[in-house]
Design a protein around this motif. Structure first.
Motif, short mmCIF file in Angstrom:
data_model
loop_
_atom_site.label_atom_id
_atom_site.label_comp_id
_atom_site.label_asym_id
_atom_site.label_seq_id
_atom_site.Cartn_x
_atom_site.Cartn_y
_atom_site.Cartn_z
N SER A 388 0.83 -1.21 0.00
CA SER A 388 0.00 0.00 0.00
C SER A 388 0.86 1.26 0.00
N THR A 389 2.07 1.16 0.54
CA THR A 389 2.97 2.31 0.54
C THR A 389 3.33 2.71 -0.89
N ILE A 390 3.50 1.74 -1.76
CA ILE A 390 3.79 2.03 -3.16
C ILE A 390 2.67 2.88 -3.77
N ILE A 391 1.44 2.54 -3.44
CA ILE A 391 0.29 3.29 -3.95
C ILE A 391 0.27 4.70 -3.35
N LEU A 393 2.76 6.45 -2.39
CA LEU A 393 3.82 7.25 -3.03
C LEU A 393 3.43 7.62 -4.45
N LEU A 394 2.80 6.70 -5.15
CA LEU A 394 2.40 6.96 -6.53
C LEU A 394 1.40 8.12 -6.60
N LEU A 395 0.47 8.19 -5.64
CA LEU A 395 -0.53 9.24 -5.62
C LEU A 395 -0.08 10.48 -4.83
N ARG A 396 1.14 10.44 -4.31
CA ARG A 396 1.71 11.55 -3.53
C ARG A 396 0.91 11.83 -2.27
N PHE A 397 0.33 10.78 -1.70
CA PHE A 397 -0.21 10.92 -0.35
C PHE A 397 0.95 11.11 0.63
N TYR A 398 2.05 10.47 0.33
CA TYR A 398 3.31 10.67 1.03
C TYR A 398 4.37 11.02 -0.02
N GLU A 399 5.31 11.88 0.35
CA GLU A 399 6.38 12.25 -0.56
C GLU A 399 7.56 11.28 -0.40
N GLY A 409 7.26 9.68 -18.49
CA GLY A 409 8.56 10.35 -18.44
C GLY A 409 8.58 11.64 -17.66
N VAL A 410 7.45 12.09 -17.14
CA VAL A 410 7.36 13.33 -16.37
C VAL A 410 7.29 13.00 -14.89
N SER A 411 8.14 13.60 -14.09
CA SER A 411 8.14 13.35 -12.66
C SER A 411 6.81 13.77 -12.05
N THR A 412 6.30 12.96 -11.13
CA THR A 412 5.04 13.32 -10.47
C THR A 412 5.18 14.59 -9.64
#
Length: 584
Positions: A388-391, A393-399, A409-412
């Motif tokens: 779940s941590t991967i998710i 980070l992907l959604l920027r709930f955590y940096e 190719g574009v940084s989140t």
């Protein structure tokens, strides 16, 4: 405390017209009320002439007394009218200020990082938004009322007393600081008690929310007695704090009244001696002047009594305001100046990503993976491995701590959070239903959706049949406690995603609360939904991810295996072991 008051006053700035009107109306209303002792003194002098005792030939001018009574009545009525208008302005000022503060607090909570929300009890945060601000409102209302009318009363009565007898007036002024000294000492003691009380109130709210929200678990583990014990322990401390705060605050008013009573007695004694000529240095006073002076002396000390009487409310309000401002001062998610990303293809890459919830406990180290557009990526592994941590980070709930996550190719980090999350549809294991109609719940991510679109999404999610059986169908008002089963709630959450049709999907145990027959139907719907979309699937039941294009096997924050289902089984590693354990 001063800083807190200044911040509250800044919120009152938009309502300064009501503040100005309050000052003007207070000045007029109180000034008129200060004329009352003058009329009383006139009436007394007309009824009790200077010839004492009265002779049989003494005549009292009843007509003149009646005229004074009429004038007195008019002044009282007009003064009451202005004071009523003052109260109306204070209400507008106070509740407008509190409304803006509550709105800003709620907006602040929406910008808080998930880490802050996760790190604080939900009940405590709710207590700051609702009861703490209500207490602040009550304290402000009384505080403003006493401040404006009290200041005008003190200045006005002092001026009138100086015109009647300057020597006795100076005696009142000299003795008045005794009230301030007493009130200041009691205020200092009560402030700390109210701060302690506010903190315990928030802690008790958090525990109550926790126990009520998990009542099934509490009962299942026969935890009732221990839950009551935990509650009673905090409640006992809250009772002690409240008793201490109330004791000190209740001492304020009687103490200042006692001091003011001594002042009033001194004024009455010296004034009476002056009226009968026993103390020539005081000056000669008529009985009417003495009555007026005593009335002014009583009015002069009254604001001190009233202000000390609301010290409890003010101290409680300020401690609650500080709790609110503590949240306002917490760090929000960093500001963004990124441009919207526009449409995306769905190529997602993690490049040497590291992250930890606490610095001394690293979780994910050097994590790298790449998902091609339209691929279905399954993430499996034991509890706590970082799925779940991967998710998050992907959604920027955590940096992320280091590394980079890119989409096409574009940084989140170069995308706005809203734009990033707009491209994802997410169905979680924990369902969330808000109070509203079934149609509103489905259309949560697309509020302008037509009824036809809503019903089509519900059919694809296999929710249409049970929705039609509800009393009002799609117009049935539901909530999280409306009696829907966990599986039915999950179907509604899936219908939300069906409706928004995002280019990328995240399914975190999305079918965990659904029976096996319905799950197979949902899986077919997901197969259709995931066509051409990059999808991340987190699952404990490995049978549900056999068709994934890529399976990432995680342990302790690292990918230890990756491949298709068949490839991983042939490899005979950790995944094969997990799969066999579930197949038994």
């Amino acid at each position: 405390m001063n800083k807190t008051i200044r911040r509250i006053m800044r919120y009152a700035t938009p309502y300064r017209k009501y503040l100005l009107l309050t000052v003007v109306l207070s000045f007029i209303g109180v000034s008129l009320s200060l004329l009352v002792p003058i009329f009383i003194g006139k009436a007394v002098d007309l009824a009790v002439p200077l010839t004492v005792p009265l002779s049989t030939n003494t005549r009292i001018d009843l007509a003149a007394i009646l005229q004074v009574v009429i004038e007195l009545s008019v002044v009282v009525v007009v003064s009451a009218l202005f004071q009523w208008l003052q109260g109306l302005c204070i209400n507008r000022l106070t509740f407008g200020t509190v409304k803006d503060l509550r709105s800003d607090l709620e907006a602040k909570l929406q910008t808080m990082p998930i880490s802050y929300i996760d790190g604080n009890a939900r009940g405590d945060l709710i207590a700051r938004v609702v009861p703490d601000i209500e207490i602040l409102s009550d304290g402000l209302l009384q505080g403003f009322a006493q401040l404006f009318s009290g200041l005008v009363t003190i200045v006005g009565t002092l001026a009138f007393m100086l015109t009647i007898n300057i020597k006795i007036a100076l005696l009142v002024v000299v003795l008045t600081p005794l009230s301030f000294v007493v009130a200041a000492q009691i205020t200092k003691a009560s402030h700390n008690a109210f701060v302690w009380q506010s903190e315990l109130r928030g802690e008790l709210s958090g525990l109550t929310e926790e126990l009520v929200g998990g009542v099934n678990v509490v009962k299942a583990f026969a935890y009732e007695d221990r839950a009551i014990g935990r509650f009673e322990e905090i409640n006992r401390k809250l009772g002690a704090a409240g008793q201490k705060a109330t004791f000190f605050s209740s001492m304020s008013n009687p103490s200042t009244r006692f001091v003011n009573g001594l002042i009033y007695a001194a004024v009455g004694t010296f004034g009476a001696l002056g009226a009968i000529g026993a103390m020539p240095w005081i000056g000669v006073m008529s009985v009417g002047n003495l009555a007026s002076f005593l009335a002014y002396a009583n009015q002069y000390t009254k604001p001190f009594n009233e202000i000390s009487g609301v010290i409890a409310e003010l101290q409680n309000a300020l401690s609650c305001a500080q709790r609110v401002f503590d949240v306002m001062d917490a760090l929000s998610e960093p500001a963004e100046d990124a441009q919207p990303a526009g449409e995306v293809r769905g190529e997602i890459a993690f490049e040497d990503v590291s992250f930890s919830y606490s610095k001394d406990k690293p979780l994910i180290r050097g994590f790298s993976m790449k998902a091609k557009p339209g691929q279905r990526i399954a993430i499996v592994g034991p509890t706590g491995c970082g799925k779940s941590t991967i998710i998050n980070l992907l959604l920027r709930f955590y940096e992320i701590g280091s590394g980079r996550i890119t989409i096409d190719g574009v940084s989140t980090r170069d995308m706005t959070r809203d734009d990033l999350r707009r491209h994802f549809g997410m169905v979680l294991q924990e369902t969330w239903i808000f109070t509203g109609t079934v149609a509103d719940n489905i259309a949560y991510g697309k509020p302008d959706a037509t009824r036809e679109e809503i019903e089509a999404a519900a059919r694809e999610a296999h929710a249409h049949s049970f929705i039609k059986r509800l009393p009002d169908g799609y117009d049935t008002v539901i909530s999280d406690t409306s009696g829907l089963s966990q599986g039915q709630k999950q179907l509604l959450c899936i219908a939300r995603i069906m409706l928004t049709n995002p280019p990328m999907l995240i399914l975190d145990e999305a079918t965990s609360s659904i029976d096996l027959r319905t799950e197979h139907r949902i899986q077919r719907a997901f197969q259709k939904l995931m066509e051409g979309k990059t999808s991340f699937i987190i699952a404990h039941r490995l049978s549900t991810i056999r068709s994934a294009d890529l399976i990432l096997v995680m342990r302790d924050g690292n990918i230890i295996e990756q491949g298709t289902h068949d490839q991983l089984l042939r490899r005979g590693g950790f995944y094969a072991e997990l799969y066999r354990s579930q197949a038994v």
